[in-house]
Scaffold this motif. Structure first.
Motif, PDB file in Angstrom:
ATOM      1  N   THR A 118       9.399 -89.322   0.427  1.00  0.00           N
ATOM      2  CA  THR A 118       8.617 -90.194   1.298  1.00  0.00           C
ATOM      3  C   THR A 118       9.450 -91.301   1.913  1.00  0.00           C
ATOM      4  OG1 THR A 118       7.968 -91.523  -0.617  1.00  0.00           O
ATOM      5  CG2 THR A 118       6.460 -89.772   0.072  1.00  0.00           C
TER       6      THR A 118
ATOM      7  N   SER B 116       2.255 -88.051   5.415  1.00  0.00           N
ATOM      8  CA  SER B 116       3.530 -87.359   5.552  1.00  0.00           C
ATOM      9  C   SER B 116       3.324 -86.283   6.610  1.00  0.00           C
ATOM     10  CB  SER B 116       3.955 -86.717   4.231  1.00  0.00           C
ATOM     11  OG  SER B 116       3.056 -85.692   3.863  1.00  0.00           O
ATOM     12  N   GLY B 135       8.726 -87.628   5.467  1.00  0.00           N
ATOM     13  CA  GLY B 135       8.251 -87.790   4.106  1.00  0.00           C
ATOM     14  C   GLY B 135       7.463 -86.623   3.547  1.00  0.00           C
ATOM     15  N   HIS B 136       7.558 -85.465   4.180  1.00  0.00           N
ATOM     16  CA  HIS B 136       6.761 -84.316   3.734  1.00  0.00           C
ATOM     17  C   HIS B 136       7.568 -83.429   2.779  1.00  0.00           C
ATOM     18  CE1 HIS B 136       3.065 -82.075   4.280  1.00  0.00           C
ATOM     19  NE2 HIS B 136       3.786 -80.979   4.231  1.00  0.00           N
ATOM     20  N   ILE B 158       7.569 -91.611   5.393  1.00  0.00           N
ATOM     21  CA  ILE B 158       6.171 -91.337   5.724  1.00  0.00           C
ATOM     22  C   ILE B 158       5.738 -92.150   6.949  1.00  0.00           C
ATOM     23  CG2 ILE B 158       5.438 -90.679   3.421  1.00  0.00           C
ATOM     24  CD1 ILE B 158       4.476 -93.539   3.001  1.00  0.00           C
TER      25      ILE B 158
END
Lengths: 137, 250
Positions: A118, B116, B135-136, B158
């Motif tokens: 993330t 995400s 962010g995935h 993200i």
């Protein structure tokens, strides 16, 4: 289920560092507790916050929200209220720079993976030694 | 009575949300499959397929996962989908799409939710895939036959949390028989009755088995079957989404 323990240390430079030790799982049921604990610690005068994730076995996406909110708190900003729903927030959140006042200690592999994926590691220092983590404040 | 009204509205909301998820594209030499299983009546996962000038042979798609579940996540999902669709028409590469969307999402700050997302552009003629990851979860590339696979790493942050983020475009070449599998963390974090996670290794194993024997649909079903076997009736705690594409042999 999440258990939170707190204690205080003083960094070499004199700053008061609150250590929040998280044990169990940080998810939708427990993220609010993390934010409220942080709010109290900062209100009690902590200059910085160290999140000890040594015993945290799982962190879901709600944990990211908690991290973001705590980051805003340590920077003296008001985090968004998750109960406000569609209310627009004028405060756009923490800057994109590293958040010096909030650091992370020893995340376990699943948690570390979430932090990496993330992008949270761009904004929060991650340490593996508690003494060094406290000294870095 | 009030509960009946709420249930009825949730049922309508579910139909609306499902209607936002497009049918899989049809392109010669390729197979596509998408699966979406919300944890509740509505959820925060989504995927979308976009075409830009079909005669150029370019397909674009996105997969995303909003923090949270239920109605708030579903509303954020609908908003995010619209923002991404809009920015896809103005932006340069996939990274630019996501960064532009991030600026809008952080300015709006609706419901204080983040997401995400992974955006990809596929050249249907050459098999070159350009993608950016916000962010995935890392997509799986499975080479033909299923014996070799790799998680495609791309640094990212993200969307909706930080005002300014930097994302970069990455590329991967799909050759005949290669498969790409995209998923949300509801897949890897599906739990059985003992609280164990399905995990990356089981996902890769299921995907590889599917890729060794069939097309994108076979891969997606192999993954879902493996999850069902593993969870063995345990309650689903998070939305579950899969997008699979496979370059055919001709």
């Amino acid at each position: 289920m999440l258990e939170i323990a707190t204690d205080r240390e003083t960094a070499p430079g004199g700053k008061s560092v609150a250590v929040m030790s998280l044990s169990g799982e940080l998810d939708a049921a427990s993220f609010g507790d993390v934010i409220e604990h942080a709010r109290r610690l900062i209100g009690d005068g902590a200059d910085g916050l160290l999140l000890d994730m040594t015993e945290l076995v799982y962190m879901g996406s709600s944990g990211i929200f908690a991290l973001h909110s705590v980051a805003m708190l340590v920077q003296g900003e008001s985090p968004p209220d998750p109960e406000q729903g569609w209310a627009a927030m004028h405060d756009a959140g923490p800057s994109s720079d590293v958040v010096e006042q909030l650091k992370i200690l020893s995340p376990q592999p699943q948690v570390d993976r979430v932090l990496e994926r993330t992008g949270m590691k761009r904004f929060f220092e991650v340490h593996t030694d508690r003494a060094q983590a406290v000294a870095s404040f | 009575m009030a509960r009946d009204g709420l249930d009825s509205e949730l049922a309508v909301a579910r139909r609306i949300q499902l209607s936002l998820l497009p049918a899989c594209p049809v392109a010669p030499g390729w197979t596509f499959e998408a699966k979406y299983v919300p944890a509740r009546e509505v959820g925060g996962d989504f995927y979308d397929f976009l075409y830009h000038a079909r005669d150029e042979g370019r397909l674009e798609f996105v997969i995303g996962d909003v923090t949270g579940k239920g109605i708030p996540a579903a509303l954020m999902m609908a908003h995010s989908r619209a923002v991404l669709r809009s920015e896809a028409h103005h932006a340069g590469g996939p990274a630019d799409v996501l960064m532009r969307a991030n600026r809008i999402l952080t300015e709006d700050r609706l419901a204080s939710l983040f997401l995400s997302g992974l955006y990809a552009r596929v050249d249907l003629a050459s098999g070159l895939v350009t993608y950016a990851n916000a962010g995935h979860d890392r997509p799986l590339l499975i080479r033909r036959g299923g014996a070799e696979y790799v998680e495609l790493d791309a640094p990212g942050v993200i969307l909706g949390a930080f005002r300014s983020i930097e994302l970069t475009d990455c590329v991967v070449q799909l050759d005949a028989g290669d498969t790409l599998a995209f998923y949300t963390d509801g897949v890897t974090e599906a739990r059985n009755g003992d609280g164990d996670l399905f995990g990356d290794e089981r996902l890769a194993l299921a995907a590889r088995r599917g890729a060794a024997s069939g097309d994108a649909r076979t891969v997606a079903l192999a993954i879902l079957d493996a999850i069902a076997d593993f969870t063995d009736g345990a309650a689903q705690s998070d939305d579950l989404t899969l997008v699979v594409l496979q370059r055919g042999w001709g």
